[in-house]
Scaffold this active site. Structure first.
Site, PDB file in Angstrom:
ATOM      1  N   ALA A 210       0.813  -1.219   0.000  1.00 43.11           N
ATOM      2  CA  ALA A 210       0.000   0.000   0.000  1.00 43.11           C
ATOM      3  C   ALA A 210       0.846   1.268   0.000  1.00 43.11           C
ATOM      4  CB  ALA A 210      -0.930   0.004   1.217  1.00 43.11           C
ATOM      5  N   ASN A 211       2.137   1.140  -0.250  1.00 44.16           N
ATOM      6  CA  ASN A 211       2.985   2.334  -0.186  1.00 44.16           C
ATOM      7  C   ASN A 211       3.100   3.069  -1.515  1.00 44.16           C
ATOM      8  OD1 ASN A 211       4.506   0.443  -1.510  1.00 44.16           O
ATOM      9  ND2 ASN A 211       6.315   0.623  -0.194  1.00 44.16           N
ATOM     10  N   SER A 212       2.480   2.519  -2.575  1.00 45.39           N
ATOM     11  CA  SER A 212       2.537   3.212  -3.869  1.00 45.39           C
ATOM     12  C   SER A 212       1.453   2.657  -4.784  1.00 45.39           C
ATOM     13  CB  SER A 212       3.915   3.027  -4.526  1.00 45.39           C
ATOM     14  OG  SER A 212       4.155   1.661  -4.815  1.00 45.39           O
ATOM     15  N   GLY A 213       1.302   3.299  -5.947  1.00 42.17           N
ATOM     16  CA  GLY A 213       0.433   2.771  -6.987  1.00 42.17           C
ATOM     17  C   GLY A 213      -1.000   2.556  -6.560  1.00 42.17           C
TER      18      GLY A 213
ATOM     19  N   GLY B   8      -2.236   0.293  -4.712  1.00 43.74           N
ATOM     20  CA  GLY B   8      -2.387  -0.043  -3.301  1.00 43.74           C
ATOM     21  C   GLY B   8      -2.588   1.195  -2.456  1.00 43.74           C
TER      22      GLY B   8
ATOM     23  N   SER C  92      -3.706 -10.274 -12.812  1.00 41.66           N
ATOM     24  CA  SER C  92      -3.470  -9.579 -14.082  1.00 41.66           C
ATOM     25  C   SER C  92      -4.005 -10.444 -15.202  1.00 41.66           C
ATOM     26  CB  SER C  92      -1.980  -9.337 -14.294  1.00 41.66           C
ATOM     27  OG  SER C  92      -1.716  -8.930 -15.629  1.00 41.66           O
TER      28      SER C  92
ATOM     29  N   TYR D 288       6.438 -14.324 -13.642  1.00 48.30           N
ATOM     30  CA  TYR D 288       5.352 -13.386 -13.338  1.00 48.30           C
ATOM     31  C   TYR D 288       4.001 -13.973 -13.741  1.00 48.30           C
ATOM     32  CZ  TYR D 288       2.740  -8.977 -13.190  1.00 48.30           C
ATOM     33  OH  TYR D 288       1.825  -7.987 -12.903  1.00 48.30           O
TER      34      TYR D 288
END
Length: 321
Positions: free
Chosen positions: A38-41, A43, A169, A195
């Site tokens: 949750a620290n970027s993007g 999230g 994805s 991935y």
């Protein structure tokens, strides 16, 4: 061809601003939401929206410094936000267990779990416990079931989790679970193969979890494609790839805020409780490819995951087959 066509449709929707924005009138006061990455993007944007609805958000992030900055950003956008940062390295089973202990010591319940963290484009690398890094981080870390033993152990229903949301994805469609070489050793590794495998695992896990919980469970589980989004997930790629991605992304890709909409839909939308185990895109349920409907593979993946994390037998959900 199917994946390429999906990508074209996705980007066309971005450019023409046809994406759906999730809207809700419900309040989440008193509810606790755990979000990984949750620290970027997307999230971070998911976290912002949930705090605006009154939820307490627990951010599980590997990089404590970046997470603290993100928490400051959340509180700058919502002075009433209740945000807690707890370090979580999904590539480490020990870190996962420590995170679970800290959460359970401080919270009487968890209402929503959003598995958002992910890595991509890294060279071949294994964790300290010998597991391929992308499979461990993108899938196995949060879905190890060591993290949430009490929501799995129905007889001790300590956590009141109602929804488990897995950000996958659409590349799952070209993924394969390499059961004979899950860690892609001996020259089998490519970063895309790893991935795609991890993202297919997310979808299969969500489907299998729904089956094992059963139709009468109060827990619903969903997987989703957030869209083609401009985030920092390419931070591990070569500089020229990142430069090209950023240039194209400014023109064609979704902002993280719009990319968070399907996560919010799966976490909050009323009336989809009976759609547990399904896959979502653009805030609606969509049919998955046959590869993601392979019940035998889903069960086999579940059993393999249990073995890889040494899950205590009494915490495992029995098969519904």
């Amino acid at each position: 061809m199917g994946l390429i066509w999906d990508g074209v449709k996705d980007i066309t929707g971005n450019v023409l601003h046809l994406r759906t924005k999730f809207v809700t009138n419900q309040r989440l006061d008193g509810q606790v939401v755990v979000i990984t990455g949750a620290n970027s993007g997307i999230g971070r944007e998911t976290a912002i929206q949930l705090t605006l609805l009154g939820a307490k958000v627990i951010m599980g992030c590997r990089n404590r410094e970046r997470a603290d900055r993100a928490a400051e950003y959340l509180m700058a956008n919502n002075m009433h936000a209740v945000v807690i940062v707890i370090q979580l390295d999904l590539s480490s089973l020990e870190s996962v267990r420590e995170f679970a202990d800290k959460v359970s010591q401080n919270e009487s319940h968890i209402d929503i779990l959003i598995s958002n963290a992910g890595i991509a484009g890294i060279p071949e690398r294994q964790t300290v416990d010998g597991i391929e890094m992308q499979f461990r981080t993108n899938y196995l870390g949060i879905h190890s079931r060591q993290l949430w033993p009490t929501y799995i152990d129905i007889n001790h229903n300590f956590y009141a989790i109602t929804r488990v949301v897995s950000v996958s994805s659409f590349v799952y469609k070209v993924g394969k679970i390499h059961f004979d070489n899950i860690n892609l050793r001996d020259g089998a590794y490519t970063h895309w193969k790893a991935y795609n495998q991890s993202k297919l695992a997310n979808v299969l896990f969500s489907r299998e979890l729904a089956k094992r919980l059963g139709a009468n469970s109060t827990i619903s589980t969903y997987s989703l494609h957030p869209g083609v989004i401009k985030t920092d997930i390419v931070r591990n790629y070569r500089p020229y790839v990142k430069g090209l991605y950023n240039m194209i992304g400014r023109l064609l890709f979704l902002t993280p805020r719009m990319g968070a909409q399907t996560s919010l839909y799966c976490a909050l939308e009323d009336g989809i409780e009976n759609e547990s185990g399904f896959y979502y895109q653009v805030c609606k349920k969509v049919e998955v490819s046959p590869i993601a409907m392979d019940d035998t593979a889903a069960e086999r993946l579940w059993d393999l995951s249990v073995d890889l994390v040494n899950l205590d037998a009494h915490l495992n959900l029995p098969s519904s087959y």
